[in-house]
Motif scaffolding. Structure first.
Motif, PDB file in Angstrom:
ATOM      1  N   TRP A   1      36.792  12.246  85.762  1.00  0.00           N
ATOM      2  CA  TRP A   1      36.777  13.176  86.891  1.00  0.00           C
ATOM      3  C   TRP A   1      37.432  14.506  86.514  1.00  0.00           C
ATOM      4  O   TRP A   1      36.881  15.578  86.743  1.00  0.00           O
ATOM      5  CB  TRP A   1      37.512  12.531  88.081  1.00  0.00           C
ATOM      6  N   VAL A   2      38.623  14.405  85.901  1.00  0.00           N
ATOM      7  CA  VAL A   2      39.389  15.615  85.542  1.00  0.00           C
ATOM      8  C   VAL A   2      38.596  16.480  84.559  1.00  0.00           C
ATOM      9  O   VAL A   2      38.460  17.696  84.745  1.00  0.00           O
ATOM     10  CB  VAL A   2      40.757  15.224  84.923  1.00  0.00           C
ATOM     11  N   TYR A   3      38.054  15.840  83.527  1.00  0.00           N
ATOM     12  CA  TYR A   3      37.313  16.623  82.528  1.00  0.00           C
ATOM     13  C   TYR A   3      36.026  17.225  83.103  1.00  0.00           C
ATOM     14  O   TYR A   3      35.629  18.323  82.743  1.00  0.00           O
ATOM     15  CB  TYR A   3      36.998  15.772  81.297  1.00  0.00           C
ATOM     16  N   ARG A   4      35.366  16.471  83.981  1.00  0.00           N
ATOM     17  CA  ARG A   4      34.146  17.030  84.595  1.00  0.00           C
ATOM     18  C   ARG A   4      34.470  18.287  85.395  1.00  0.00           C
ATOM     19  O   ARG A   4      33.841  19.329  85.236  1.00  0.00           O
ATOM     20  CB  ARG A   4      33.494  15.993  85.525  1.00  0.00           C
ATOM     21  N   VAL A   5      35.460  18.161  86.265  1.00  0.00           N
ATOM     22  CA  VAL A   5      35.830  19.310  87.111  1.00  0.00           C
ATOM     23  C   VAL A   5      36.232  20.490  86.236  1.00  0.00           C
ATOM     24  O   VAL A   5      35.777  21.630  86.442  1.00  0.00           O
ATOM     25  CB  VAL A   5      36.973  18.929  88.084  1.00  0.00           C
ATOM     26  N   ALA A   6      37.083  20.223  85.242  1.00  0.00           N
ATOM     27  CA  ALA A   6      37.598  21.317  84.405  1.00  0.00           C
ATOM     28  C   ALA A   6      36.479  22.000  83.624  1.00  0.00           C
ATOM     29  O   ALA A   6      36.393  23.238  83.589  1.00  0.00           O
ATOM     30  CB  ALA A   6      38.654  20.769  83.453  1.00  0.00           C
ATOM     31  N   HIS A   7      35.602  21.214  83.002  1.00  0.00           N
ATOM     32  CA  HIS A   7      34.512  21.822  82.227  1.00  0.00           C
ATOM     33  C   HIS A   7      33.531  22.558  83.140  1.00  0.00           C
ATOM     34  O   HIS A   7      32.997  23.602  82.761  1.00  0.00           O
ATOM     35  CB  HIS A   7      33.775  20.755  81.403  1.00  0.00           C
ATOM     36  N   ASN A   8      33.297  22.015  84.331  1.00  0.00           N
ATOM     37  CA  ASN A   8      32.373  22.688  85.252  1.00  0.00           C
ATOM     38  C   ASN A   8      32.924  24.036  85.710  1.00  0.00           C
ATOM     39  O   ASN A   8      32.203  25.037  85.738  1.00  0.00           O
ATOM     40  CB  ASN A   8      32.081  21.792  86.461  1.00  0.00           C
ATOM     41  N   ILE A   9      34.203  24.056  86.047  1.00  0.00           N
ATOM     42  CA  ILE A   9      34.808  25.323  86.480  1.00  0.00           C
ATOM     43  C   ILE A   9      34.832  26.316  85.323  1.00  0.00           C
ATOM     44  O   ILE A   9      34.534  27.504  85.498  1.00  0.00           O
ATOM     45  CB  ILE A   9      36.224  25.076  87.054  1.00  0.00           C
ATOM     46  N   ALA A  10      35.165  25.825  84.133  1.00  0.00           N
ATOM     47  CA  ALA A  10      35.204  26.720  82.963  1.00  0.00           C
ATOM     48  C   ALA A  10      33.807  27.263  82.645  1.00  0.00           C
ATOM     49  O   ALA A  10      33.653  28.420  82.256  1.00  0.00           O
ATOM     50  CB  ALA A  10      35.773  25.969  81.762  1.00  0.00           C
ATOM     51  N   THR A  11      32.796  26.435  82.846  1.00  0.00           N
ATOM     52  CA  THR A  11      31.421  26.891  82.587  1.00  0.00           C
ATOM     53  C   THR A  11      31.026  27.990  83.578  1.00  0.00           C
ATOM     54  O   THR A  11      30.423  28.990  83.201  1.00  0.00           O
ATOM     55  CB  THR A  11      30.436  25.708  82.686  1.00  0.00           C
ATOM     56  N   SER A  12      31.401  27.800  84.841  1.00  0.00           N
ATOM     57  CA  SER A  12      31.122  28.848  85.838  1.00  0.00           C
ATOM     58  C   SER A  12      31.836  30.138  85.460  1.00  0.00           C
ATOM     59  O   SER A  12      31.301  31.232  85.627  1.00  0.00           O
ATOM     60  CB  SER A  12      31.608  28.409  87.226  1.00  0.00           C
ATOM     61  N   HIS A  13      33.044  29.994  84.943  1.00  0.00           N
ATOM     62  CA  HIS A  13      33.824  31.159  84.502  1.00  0.00           C
ATOM     63  C   HIS A  13      33.062  31.911  83.405  1.00  0.00           C
ATOM     64  O   HIS A  13      32.947  33.130  83.437  1.00  0.00           O
ATOM     65  CB  HIS A  13      35.184  30.680  83.995  1.00  0.00           C
ATOM     66  N   VAL A  14      32.521  31.164  82.448  1.00  0.00           N
ATOM     67  CA  VAL A  14      31.775  31.787  81.341  1.00  0.00           C
ATOM     68  C   VAL A  14      30.515  32.477  81.878  1.00  0.00           C
ATOM     69  O   VAL A  14      30.182  33.582  81.456  1.00  0.00           O
ATOM     70  CB  VAL A  14      31.398  30.723  80.273  1.00  0.00           C
ATOM     71  N   LEU A  15      29.839  31.838  82.828  1.00  0.00           N
ATOM     72  CA  LEU A  15      28.612  32.424  83.393  1.00  0.00           C
ATOM     73  C   LEU A  15      28.911  33.724  84.132  1.00  0.00           C
ATOM     74  O   LEU A  15      28.079  34.627  84.175  1.00  0.00           O
ATOM     75  CB  LEU A  15      27.933  31.448  84.353  1.00  0.00           C
ATOM     76  N   ARG A  16      30.100  33.789  84.746  1.00  0.00           N
ATOM     77  CA  ARG A  16      30.464  34.994  85.498  1.00  0.00           C
ATOM     78  C   ARG A  16      30.827  36.157  84.595  1.00  0.00           C
ATOM     79  O   ARG A  16      30.763  37.309  85.016  1.00  0.00           O
ATOM     80  CB  ARG A  16      31.663  34.697  86.421  1.00  0.00           C
ATOM     81  N   ARG A  17      31.271  35.842  83.360  1.00  0.00           N
ATOM     82  CA  ARG A  17      31.682  36.912  82.453  1.00  0.00           C
ATOM     83  C   ARG A  17      30.488  37.803  82.165  1.00  0.00           C
ATOM     84  O   ARG A  17      29.425  37.339  81.767  1.00  0.00           O
ATOM     85  CB  ARG A  17      32.193  36.356  81.113  1.00  0.00           C
ATOM     86  N   LYS A  18      30.651  39.114  82.357  1.00  0.00           N
ATOM     87  CA  LYS A  18      29.537  40.049  82.164  1.00  0.00           C
ATOM     88  C   LYS A  18      29.150  40.143  80.696  1.00  0.00           C
ATOM     89  O   LYS A  18      28.001  40.142  80.326  1.00  0.00           O
ATOM     90  CB  LYS A  18      29.936  41.438  82.662  1.00  0.00           C
ATOM     91  N   ARG A  19      30.185  40.241  79.861  1.00  0.00           N
ATOM     92  CA  ARG A  19      29.897  40.424  78.442  1.00  0.00           C
ATOM     93  C   ARG A  19      30.415  39.245  77.641  1.00  0.00           C
ATOM     94  O   ARG A  19      31.473  39.309  77.024  1.00  0.00           O
ATOM     95  CB  ARG A  19      30.543  41.712  77.935  1.00  0.00           C
ATOM     96  N   ALA A  20      29.663  38.193  77.685  1.00  0.00           N
ATOM     97  CA  ALA A  20      30.083  37.016  76.928  1.00  0.00           C
ATOM     98  C   ALA A  20      29.812  37.257  75.447  1.00  0.00           C
ATOM     99  O   ALA A  20      28.854  37.942  75.077  1.00  0.00           O
ATOM    100  CB  ALA A  20      29.305  35.803  77.415  1.00  0.00           C
ATOM    101  N   ALA A  21      30.683  36.708  74.618  1.00  0.00           N
ATOM    102  CA  ALA A  21      30.487  36.847  73.173  1.00  0.00           C
ATOM    103  C   ALA A  21      29.225  36.088  72.759  1.00  0.00           C
ATOM    104  O   ALA A  21      28.803  35.156  73.437  1.00  0.00           O
ATOM    105  CB  ALA A  21      31.700  36.278  72.463  1.00  0.00           C
ATOM    106  N   LYS A  22      28.639  36.512  71.667  1.00  0.00           N
ATOM    107  CA  LYS A  22      27.418  35.852  71.177  1.00  0.00           C
ATOM    108  C   LYS A  22      27.747  34.395  70.830  1.00  0.00           C
ATOM    109  O   LYS A  22      28.767  34.117  70.195  1.00  0.00           O
ATOM    110  CB  LYS A  22      26.906  36.574  69.942  1.00  0.00           C
ATOM    111  N   GLN A  23      26.898  33.493  71.294  1.00  0.00           N
ATOM    112  CA  GLN A  23      27.157  32.089  71.023  1.00  0.00           C
ATOM    113  C   GLN A  23      26.133  31.532  70.048  1.00  0.00           C
ATOM    114  O   GLN A  23      24.989  31.988  70.019  1.00  0.00           O
ATOM    115  CB  GLN A  23      27.100  31.299  72.330  1.00  0.00           C
ATOM    116  N   VAL A  24      26.579  30.564  69.274  1.00  0.00           N
ATOM    117  CA  VAL A  24      25.676  29.959  68.291  1.00  0.00           C
ATOM    118  C   VAL A  24      25.689  28.448  68.467  1.00  0.00           C
ATOM    119  O   VAL A  24      26.628  27.881  69.012  1.00  0.00           O
ATOM    120  CB  VAL A  24      26.095  30.315  66.846  1.00  0.00           C
ATOM    121  N   SER A  25      24.633  27.799  67.969  1.00  0.00           N
ATOM    122  CA  SER A  25      24.564  26.348  68.071  1.00  0.00           C
ATOM    123  C   SER A  25      25.169  25.719  66.816  1.00  0.00           C
ATOM    124  O   SER A  25      25.484  26.412  65.848  1.00  0.00           O
ATOM    125  CB  SER A  25      23.112  25.917  68.226  1.00  0.00           C
ATOM    126  N   LEU A  26      25.274  24.410  66.843  1.00  0.00           N
ATOM    127  CA  LEU A  26      25.769  23.682  65.667  1.00  0.00           C
ATOM    128  C   LEU A  26      24.896  23.958  64.446  1.00  0.00           C
ATOM    129  O   LEU A  26      25.378  23.985  63.319  1.00  0.00           O
ATOM    130  CB  LEU A  26      25.730  22.183  65.962  1.00  0.00           C
TER     131      LEU A  26
END
Lengths: 186, 171
Positions: B62-87
């Protein structure tokens, strides 16, 4: 080696400092106040738009311009209301915030995509009827000199360009969100 | 859940996972001020979420789900997110990017953090949970990917870490 990296990760120092429960409750309430403040800003914007176009209704003695201005005032109120409804922050229901990451992320992306798609409907479209009437009213009193026609044509072209650009932008943003949704499914 | 239970669950969650939440915030947000905001949002979201917690899953999930979900929303809200790469991209990095064994822990941690912050979703979530010592089944329950897919990602993450830190991965 994995264990070493895990140990390194887990023993790192963070800025973590526990927040007292009272503080948590207070901040949770402040979130609510932020929503109310957001609404207040929208309300002030409504009043400013009403005053601006209300002035045109009173000052410009051309019936079509007056009716068009009145429609724009109504549309501006509608747009502001929609903005409050759609954009204002709202706390997530407890269950939703604890959904699996994939479900939550997909839902968030779809929400963003739909918001981008709908922008056309609730921001641009409501302004069109009033704007058309205002332009029509202006045309009815425009002197048919080359300069008068040129100025009117330029005004129409600018209006169409702004709306077309706004529409293209919303479609582009919606496609961007859709690509992210598609990537999730892979 | 009653208010008292909600408070108690939150207290328990923070005592057990508070430090992990701090690490999670650090991995999602490089800017110190924004990171404080994110961590605060996670704590508020977590406390609020416990109003709906009735043992549907373990508290850790529960804790990890909530935390990762909120953090993901935070990243989506960021206007200028850094370039991301896959594995995939990390796996292709040349050996010159690797670290020597003698490199200090602080530097290693900085490199690890930078690597995590550039990872795209859901690779970032998987590596963070892996580093918190969760197994594939537990990560699968939090992320929502199939256990097999998570296991494959973990295998690749191990390989990337081994290459980056110039050591042998465990058999």
């Amino acid at each position: 080696m994995s264990d070493d990296i895990k140990a390194l990760w887990q023993k790192q120092e963070t800025e973590y400092a526990p927040m007292p429960l009272e503080e948590i409750r207070k901040r949770a309430k402040e979130f609510h106040s932020r929503t109310l403040w957001h609404n207040a800003i929208g309300y002030v914007a409504n009043v400013l738009v009403a005053l601006g176009f209300g002035y045109y209704i009173w000052a410009i003695p051309i019936p079509l311009v007056r009716i068009g201005s009145a429609l724009i005032v109504i549309a501006a109120f509608y747009v502001s209301w929609q903005m409050q409804k759609r954009i204002a922050p709202a706390p997530l229901p407890a269950e939703a915030s604890a959904a699996t990451w994939i479900d939550y992320h997909r839902h968030e992306l779809m929400r963003q995509r739909d918001a981008a798609l709908d922008t056309w409907k609730w921001v641009l479209a409501p302004l069109i009827p009033g704007l058309v009437l205002v332009l029509w009213g202006m045309w009815s009193v425009t002197t048919r000199s080359p300069l008068g026609v040129w100025v009117f044509d330029l005004t129409v072209i600018l209006c169409v360009a702004v709306f077309a650009l706004g529409y293209a932008l919303t479609r582009w943003r919606a496609r961007k969100w859709q690509r992210k949704i598609d990537e999730l499914g892979r | 859940m009653t208010g008292a239970n909600q408070d108690e669950s939150y207290r328990l969650a923070v005592s057990e996972h508070g430090a992990a939440l701090g690490r999670l915030a650090r991995a999602y947000e490089a800017d110190a001020e924004l990171r404080r905001d994110l961590l605060q949002d996670i704590h508020i979201g977590l406390w609020r979420s416990f109003a709906g917690f009735n043992g549907q899953c373990s508290m850790r999930t529960w804790v990890y789900r909530v935390a990762h979900n909120i953090a993901t929303s935070h990243v989506l809200r960021r206007k200028r997110a850094a370039k991301q790469v896959s594995l995939d991209v990390l796996e292709e990095l040349p050996d010159a990017e690797n670290l020597e064994e003698s490199t200090g822990e602080k530097q290693k941690l900085e490199v690890l953090m930078a690597m995590i912050q550039t990872l795209s979703h859901p690779d970032r979530q998987v590596i963070l949970l892996y580093l918190e010592d969760l197994d594939a089944a537990a990560i699968s329950e939090i992320i929502g990917l199939k256990p097999g897919a998570v296991a494959t990602k973990i295998h690749r993450i191990k390989a990337v870490l081994a290459r980056r830190f110039r050591e042998r991965s465990a058999p």
